[in-house]
Structure formats: C-alpha cells, structure tokens
Design an enzyme around this catalytic site. Sequence first.
Site, PDB file in Angstrom:
ATOM      1  N   HIS A 167       0.845  -1.202   0.000  1.00 43.54           N
ATOM      2  CA  HIS A 167       0.000   0.000   0.000  1.00 43.54           C
ATOM      3  C   HIS A 167       0.874   1.244   0.000  1.00 43.54           C
ATOM      4  CE1 HIS A 167      -3.722   2.186   0.331  1.00 43.54           C
ATOM      5  NE2 HIS A 167      -3.253   2.883   1.347  1.00 43.54           N
ATOM      6  N   HIS A 212       1.066   5.569  -1.339  1.00 44.56           N
ATOM      7  CA  HIS A 212       0.730   6.802  -2.059  1.00 44.56           C
ATOM      8  C   HIS A 212       2.066   7.528  -2.199  1.00 44.56           C
ATOM      9  CE1 HIS A 212      -3.426   5.953  -0.786  1.00 44.56           C
ATOM     10  NE2 HIS A 212      -2.965   5.850   0.441  1.00 44.56           N
ATOM     11  N   GLN A 223       2.941  11.222  -1.273  1.00 47.22           N
ATOM     12  CA  GLN A 223       2.858  11.687   0.123  1.00 47.22           C
ATOM     13  C   GLN A 223       4.219  11.691   0.827  1.00 47.22           C
ATOM     14  OE1 GLN A 223      -0.352   9.634   2.160  1.00 47.22           O
ATOM     15  NE2 GLN A 223      -1.843  10.240   0.618  1.00 47.22           N
ATOM     16  N   ARG A 266      -5.042  15.455   6.593  1.00 47.00           N
ATOM     17  CA  ARG A 266      -5.580  15.251   5.245  1.00 47.00           C
ATOM     18  C   ARG A 266      -5.655  16.572   4.472  1.00 47.00           C
ATOM     19  NH1 ARG A 266     -11.545  12.930   3.824  1.00 47.00           N
ATOM     20  NH2 ARG A 266     -12.032  14.976   4.701  1.00 47.00           N
ATOM     21  N   HIS A 289     -11.729   4.043  -3.298  1.00 43.73           N
ATOM     22  CA  HIS A 289     -10.969   4.725  -2.252  1.00 43.73           C
ATOM     23  C   HIS A 289     -11.398   4.296  -0.853  1.00 43.73           C
ATOM     24  CE1 HIS A 289      -9.763   7.847   0.587  1.00 43.73           C
ATOM     25  NE2 HIS A 289      -8.695   7.961  -0.175  1.00 43.73           N
ATOM     26  N   ARG A 312     -16.401   6.133   2.324  1.00 44.90           N
ATOM     27  CA  ARG A 312     -16.678   7.573   2.371  1.00 44.90           C
ATOM     28  C   ARG A 312     -16.804   8.117   0.953  1.00 44.90           C
ATOM     29  NH1 ARG A 312     -11.937  10.041   3.420  1.00 44.90           N
ATOM     30  NH2 ARG A 312     -10.792   8.371   4.421  1.00 44.90           N
ATOM     31  N   HIS A 333      -9.551   1.184   1.233  1.00 47.17           N
ATOM     32  CA  HIS A 333      -9.325   1.572   2.639  1.00 47.17           C
ATOM     33  C   HIS A 333     -10.595   1.271   3.423  1.00 47.17           C
ATOM     34  CE1 HIS A 333      -6.779   5.099   0.871  1.00 47.17           C
ATOM     35  NE2 HIS A 333      -5.920   4.343   1.510  1.00 47.17           N
ATOM     36  N   GLU A 352     -10.318   2.718   9.014  1.00 45.34           N
ATOM     37  CA  GLU A 352      -9.091   3.393   9.461  1.00 45.34           C
ATOM     38  C   GLU A 352      -9.382   4.323  10.634  1.00 45.34           C
ATOM     39  OE1 GLU A 352      -7.097   5.732   6.476  1.00 45.34           O
ATOM     40  OE2 GLU A 352      -5.329   6.046   7.743  1.00 45.34           O
ATOM     41  N   HIS A 405      -5.838  -1.240   6.191  1.00 43.58           N
ATOM     42  CA  HIS A 405      -5.943  -0.798   7.594  1.00 43.58           C
ATOM     43  C   HIS A 405      -6.760  -1.768   8.462  1.00 43.58           C
ATOM     44  CE1 HIS A 405      -3.919   2.810   6.480  1.00 43.58           C
ATOM     45  NE2 HIS A 405      -4.907   3.258   5.733  1.00 43.58           N
ATOM     46  N   ASP A 434       2.378   3.110   2.934  1.00 44.24           N
ATOM     47  CA  ASP A 434       1.257   4.046   2.885  1.00 44.24           C
ATOM     48  C   ASP A 434       1.701   5.497   2.647  1.00 44.24           C
ATOM     49  OD1 ASP A 434      -1.235   5.184   3.086  1.00 44.24           O
ATOM     50  OD2 ASP A 434      -1.681   4.476   5.090  1.00 44.24           O
TER      51      ASP A 434
END
Length: 421
Positions: free
Chosen positions: A54, A56, A59, A82, A199, A202, A226, A229, A263, A314
């Site tokens: 996992h 990104h 980031q 975030r 994603h 949410r 995800h 989490e 997660h 992550d």
Amino acid sequence: MRQTLLPDLIVDAHGASSGAGITVERGRLAAVGPATAGERLPGRALAPGFINDHSHAFQRGLRGAVERIEPSQPRDDFWTWRERMYALAGELAPDSMREVSRRCYGEMLSAGYTSVTEFHYVHHRPDGTPYRDPNALAKAVALAAEDTGIRLLLLPVAYARGGLPRFQDLSVQEFLQRVDDLRGWSKGRPLIEVGVAAHSVRAVPRGWLQEIGSYARRDDLPLHIHADEQPREIEECLAEHELRPVELLAEAGFLGTHTTIIHATHASEKELDLLSQHGASVCACPTTEGNLGDGFLPAGGVLERDIRLSIGSDSHVRIDPFEELREIETNARRLSGRRNVLLTEHEISPTPYLLRAGWGRSGPQAGNPADLIEIDLSHPSLADVETSNLPSALVFGAGSGLVAGTWVDGRKAYARGKTDR
Ligand SMILES: [Zn+2]
C-alpha cells in the site's frame, strides 16, 4: 540467461542455510538448494524481497512538514493532516508525479522492497477536467516504476465524492473505461500489473462498489479499498447505510479472495469474521497508522482467523519493511502485556508469521519471481548474531540500512553505494 548466486546464507522465515545457491533464469528462481558453482556473494545473505502492498508515493513529500501544530488547527489529527495532504496533491502534474514517485520507489528499493502496490487516486487536472490522455498521471507512476526497476501493481482508484475535483470521475462507467485503457497500455510491460480499487466507503457509494466488485471478480483482478481506518468513517457509514464498512462491502459483493482491505484498524469481531469467510486479505500500515493517530491493527484477531496479512508504507513517513513488521508485534505486546504474541500453530516465535506477511511467502522457492534482497552480514546490527537467530534479528533488531542490494525480475535494481538516486 541463467545465473547462480552463491551467498554465505539463504534466509527463510525459519532460519538460514549455508552451502546453498539460488539460480535465476528469465526473471524467476529456477532452483534453490545445494550449489558450489556460480557467482559468489561474500558477506551476503539472500532473502526474498519485501512487498509494499500500500503506497501513495507522492505523500513522501510531506516528510517533516506536518510534525507541528498549525495555529489555525490547534487540534491536529488524521482529518487536519488530510488537508495538508490535499494541498500537496493539488500541485501535482505528470512530470512532478513521475519524479516524486521515482524518488520514492528508489528509496523503497534501497530499503528492501522489490514490489509496490500504488493506490493511485490523483487522476485529473486540478479543476477536475481530464488530461488529453485521461491516464496521464497513472502512466507517470508506471513510468517511474520502470525508471527505477521496481515491480508495480498499479491500482487506479475510484473516487465519486469528497476530496479534490481531480480525484473524481463522473460515473463508474467512465472510471472503468479508464481502467480498461490502462490495462491495455500495460500489456507487454513486464514489471507493471494493473488492478482496481475504490478509495473508501466515504468516497464511493454502494452502487459503484457493486460495479467495481463485479468488474474485478469477472477479470480476477486485485481489488483494494481503505476501510475502518478512523472511527468517524465508521460512524458516517452507519449513518448512511446502517452497516459498518466491511459489512457494506460484503453486501455489495466487494469481498473475495482477490480483495485486500487496507488498515482494518477498527474492524469489529463481526467484520473480521466476514473477511475470513470471504477469504479477503488485510494490509497493515503500522508506521503511518501510528503517525496519523489512527490506532493499530487488531493483529491477534487477524491471525486467529487466518486472514492473509501484508504490509504497506502508505504515507511513507518511514520506508523500512523491518520496522513495519516489528511494529505489528510490538503493538500486540503493548496491548497484551506479554511477549511473543503473534504465534501461528506450532510456532514459538512471531518471526515466521511476520516475515511471511512481508514477503508474501515463507522463503525463496523455485518458481518464485526473482525478487531478492542482499543482506549485509557485516552490518553492525548483525554482529555476533547466531545464524539460527538471523530471521528474528532482522525483524526485531535491525533496519533497512543492512540492505546491500536488491534484485527485481532477475536484475540488480539497487546496489548500495553504486547508485545515485
Ligand atoms: Zn492509503
């Protein structure tokens, strides 16, 4: 080309053996066992490469920049972090996406990761309109992997609501068309595989989860999301669906043996049961989950139910597979007040379980991809370690600094001191 490597030791999840070699042919391990002729690797042990399940990559750019309170946000948590991450995501363009990913993947190779799963959700221009090539940013990530030589599972991520306009697709059909196009483009690129992801519950409504679940099932594609989490995500899911996230995924047909839940930090007993019943996997990201104040994996419940476990770095607050693995057991110790907690049947140490989670296998075996790491046996962190204790010394007493070389698909992708990244 056929090549036999002769290290001092070959490491598996249970121990280390000498007098053996690993023969590599056409990107795979052709043989593992007693050998005397070949290329000697003095002072080195060979082990499977770690799988970073996992990521990104962009980031990594937040490193060091978010470890203080902003006066406008006196209470800092996942949700304020975030906002800072969105600001970074808002600035990316294809060139900078390729560059930031290339650097991040270079670091991964130097830390012993030979394979990365990129959970890719920055798709469009900042205002949400597609690039001339709607997969321009996904291809930038794939080209970065090829630049460095790391193996990539690229997951285009569906995002229907919330976040930034550039994350979103207008319809699930448009999203899946892009996935189809990317899969076509990736054919003939030996290091690149394309799967699919949503994603989170949410960002993706139930109808999309159903469509994406059936698309992945039809073509037997890796499918990630995800889930669980943060407590707020669970409260919102209960308010919208009267179901917890994994319960919703089960009802939407999203769970199967090809599914990985990222997660599962706050997964209930029932949710863990559902993951087990569907043969789904869990990916833990301990250094990120700690950094974001998420909590930590209910690892005992995952192990008890024989749910397959992997690790991811992550947000890349740290890029070190040894640390991710160690944290899983360390958190279980903090929670239980005991030592050597995550034991599978017949084991007296958590090390084999943790290394299997990191490698996706229990050791180098014929038929595996030729993805290997070279461990520097002269590294100070291994001084005076008995051979039989080497696997546990790696997990509990060492870090990525002892990785001297990394092989992917039978080729040397990283050699310490020889590459300038
Ligand atoms: Zn993530």
